[in-house]
Design an enzyme around this catalytic site. Structure first.
Site, short mmCIF file in Angstrom:
data_model
loop_
_atom_site.label_atom_id
_atom_site.label_comp_id
_atom_site.label_asym_id
_atom_site.label_seq_id
_atom_site.Cartn_x
_atom_site.Cartn_y
_atom_site.Cartn_z
N ASP A 1 0.81 -1.22 0.00
CA ASP A 1 0.00 0.00 0.00
C ASP A 1 0.84 1.27 0.00
OD1 ASP A 1 -2.01 -1.81 0.21
OD2 ASP A 1 -2.96 -0.92 1.96
N HIS B 1 -16.40 -32.89 -12.69
CA HIS B 1 -17.85 -32.69 -12.78
C HIS B 1 -18.53 -33.47 -11.65
CE1 HIS B 1 -21.83 -32.20 -14.54
NE2 HIS B 1 -22.02 -33.51 -14.32
#
EC number: 1.8.1.4
Length: 556
Positions: A400, A536
């Site tokens: 930051d 899946h």
């Protein structure tokens, strides 16, 4: 904060390096030390056998010599500095850099003036996720239609214990903070307590009068909440995210100034716990930082069905805390004309207007560096630039404090990139491949460019873009969970297959985004990734269908 907040300036007690055998014993007795993940950023820096080899060879002992990674012959030379690397700031960015530095064989110290973990661990990503976990459970239990569709009967309405919820967030932060501290100690990082500042080239001061030297220095001091002028924060009825995460009370009506990540996540928490929320947004639309299509869907899913109203195109020019029996008073002015539009009276106000770099008192003037709006100027390799735009030797800034991408995991990635450079391997982080997430229910995630940004880039560079979309309503796993509300969006170049951006709103969107971000980081095109196999039925098939639906003209 992306989720809620980023890294910051936070500290610990002094640590004297363990002897090799002690460190080995610690790791043998605590196998979890190398398997933990912190803020979802990375695993412990090394596997056990890698660590064991270093311990046996004395890598964690106080080193007498430093092998210069930059030297072509790799021959050892007399140590000229106290440390190979000194990091100012022990937030997520500093921690990530420290672990990678030790893995590379550097004698490393980290300086902290508050508590280990920075904003992310103590006042951001970590405690916010604890509160959001509660809001998610509450939201599900309160949704009678959803529960009935699954065949579940909730006998009595869901309730909560405010203090127990607050304790859950506090305890999680404490646990992760201790984990970070122990991981650095076990690997031989010296933790130095006190506020750190640069007093000259390759020289750092910490505490009252402790001065050490280092071949390289990383500034990783993070950020603090930004509070606009005219807003009086009392920490009770007018608060920042720092205060709100303590959950000292749940107001009946709270105004949230700002509708970005921080504001959205807190609106999810407060409404789940029974509060009414009013958003105050300076721009003409809510969630201005998101892809417009995702913002529109998010408003329909996350805002409209809940006890939330909003004012856009207005500034909160003055906010006065509640006192003497009076409520919190908010004066709203038109963002363009600056004329008074309305006055609100609410129980509390949360200031979620972003973050400001914590860079004061770092001694930057001693190396001729001038901040820009508080941010430390850096180049693409995080090398600090002086007032004339020249590179300052051996000084880097991550997270930051440099303002490139204010996310905790971006700070850690930048820190790792810097360590690669100081050990002789050039590395440039692709910031467009760094994902971001908002942990609402359902979640929002993104990586790369929004559609307007991609169009602007395409116009400037003279290429075409295409957009593909898939719905969660077509996904078996989402339907099994009765969570079919959601969208995945792909922005790409049809001529090359390059992924320009991916945006997701839906169940576990924060986890799904990484397939796209990793593809972007590795330069994998759609023409290749569309052949990847997905289990899946899983939510990952949302991305599978998304990539398969893209039309790419490029062929090898």
């Amino acid at each position: 904060m992306n989720s809620l907040i980023s890294t910051s300036h936070i500290s610990s007690s002094n640590y004297h390096a363990f002897e090799s055998q002690t460190s080995l014993t610690v790791f043998r007795s605590s196998p979890s030390l190398w398997s933990l993940r912190f803020c979802g950023l990375r695993q412990e820096a090394v596997q056990f056998f890698q660590l064991k080899n270093r311990l046996v060879s004395g890598a964690l002992k106080k080193r007498r010599h430093y092998v210069s990674a930059a030297a072509s012959n790799g021959s050892p030379s007399k140590r000229k500095f106290d440390y190979d690397l000194v990091i100012i700031g022990a937030g997520v960015g500093g921690h990530g850099a420290a672990l990678h530095a030790v893995e590379k064989g550097l004698k490393t110290a980290i300086i902290e003036g508050d508590v280990i973990g920075g904003t992310c661990v103590n006042r951001g990503c970590v405690p916010s996720k604890a509160l959001l976990a509660v809001s998610g459970r509450m939201r599900e239990l309160q949704d009678e239609h959803h529960m009935k569709a699954l065949g579940i009967q909730v006998v009595s309405g869901a309730g909560y214990d405010r203090q127990a919820v607050a304790d859950h967030a506090s305890n999680l932060a404490s646990k992760i903070r201790n984990n970070l501290t122990n991981s650095m100690k076990a690997l031989g990082v010296d933790i130095l307590t006190g506020f750190g500042s640069i007093v000259g080239p390759q020289k750092v001061k910490y505490g009252v009068d402790n001065v050490i030297t280092a071949k390289d220095i990383i500034i990783a001091t993070g950020s603090v909440p930004f509070v606009p002028k005219g807003i009086e924060v009392d920490g009770k009825t007018v608060v920042t995210s720092d205060h709100a995460l303590k959950l000292e009370f749940v107001p009946d009506w709270i105004a949230i100034v700002g509708s970005g990540y921080i504001g959205l996540e807190f609106s999810d928490v407060y409404t789940a716990l029974g509060s009414e929320v009013t958003f105050i947004e300076a721009l003409d639309q809510l969630m201005p930082g998101f892809d417009p299509e995702i913002s529109k869907l998010a408003q329909r899913v996350l805002i409209n069905p809940r006890k939330i109203d909003y004012h856009t195109g207005v500034f909160a020019s003055k906010i006065t805390p509640a006192k003497d029996g009076k409520p919190v008073i908010i004066e709203l002015i038109d963002a363009k004309t600056k004329e008074l539009k309305e006055t609100l009276e609410v129980d509390a106000a949360l200031i979620a207007t972003g973050r400001a770099p914590f860079t004061k008192g770092l001694g930057l003037e001693n190396i001729n560096v001038e901040t820009q709006r508080g941010f430390v100027p850096v180049d693409e390799r995080m090398r600090v630039l002086d007032a004339k735009g020249n590179m300052v030797p051996h000084v880097y800034c991550i997270g930051d404090a440099n303002g490139k991408l204010m996310l905790a995991h971006a700070a850690s990635a930048q820190g790792i990139s810097v360590v690669e450079q100081v050990t002789g391997k050039d590395h440039v982080l692709n910031h467009l491949s760094v994902p971001a997430a908002c942990f609402t229910h359902p979640e929002i995630s993104m990586v790369g460019l929004t559609e307007p940004q991609a169009k602007e880039k395409a116009k400037k560079e003279k290429f075409k873009i295409s957009v593909a979309k898939t719905s969660f309503k077509a996904n078996t796993k989402a339907l099994a969970e009765n969570e079919g509300e959601g969208l995945a969006k792909l922005i790409y170049r049809p001529d090359t297959g390059e992924i320009l951006g991916v945006h997701i709103l839906g169940l576990h969107a924060a986890d799904l985004i990484h397939e796209a971000s990793n593809a972007m980081a590795l330069g994998t095109g759609i023409q290749d990734i569309k052949f990847a196999v997905h289990a899946h039925p899983t939510l990952s098939e949302v991305l599978d269908e998304l990539f398969k639906s893209a039309q790419v003209s490029f062929s090898c």
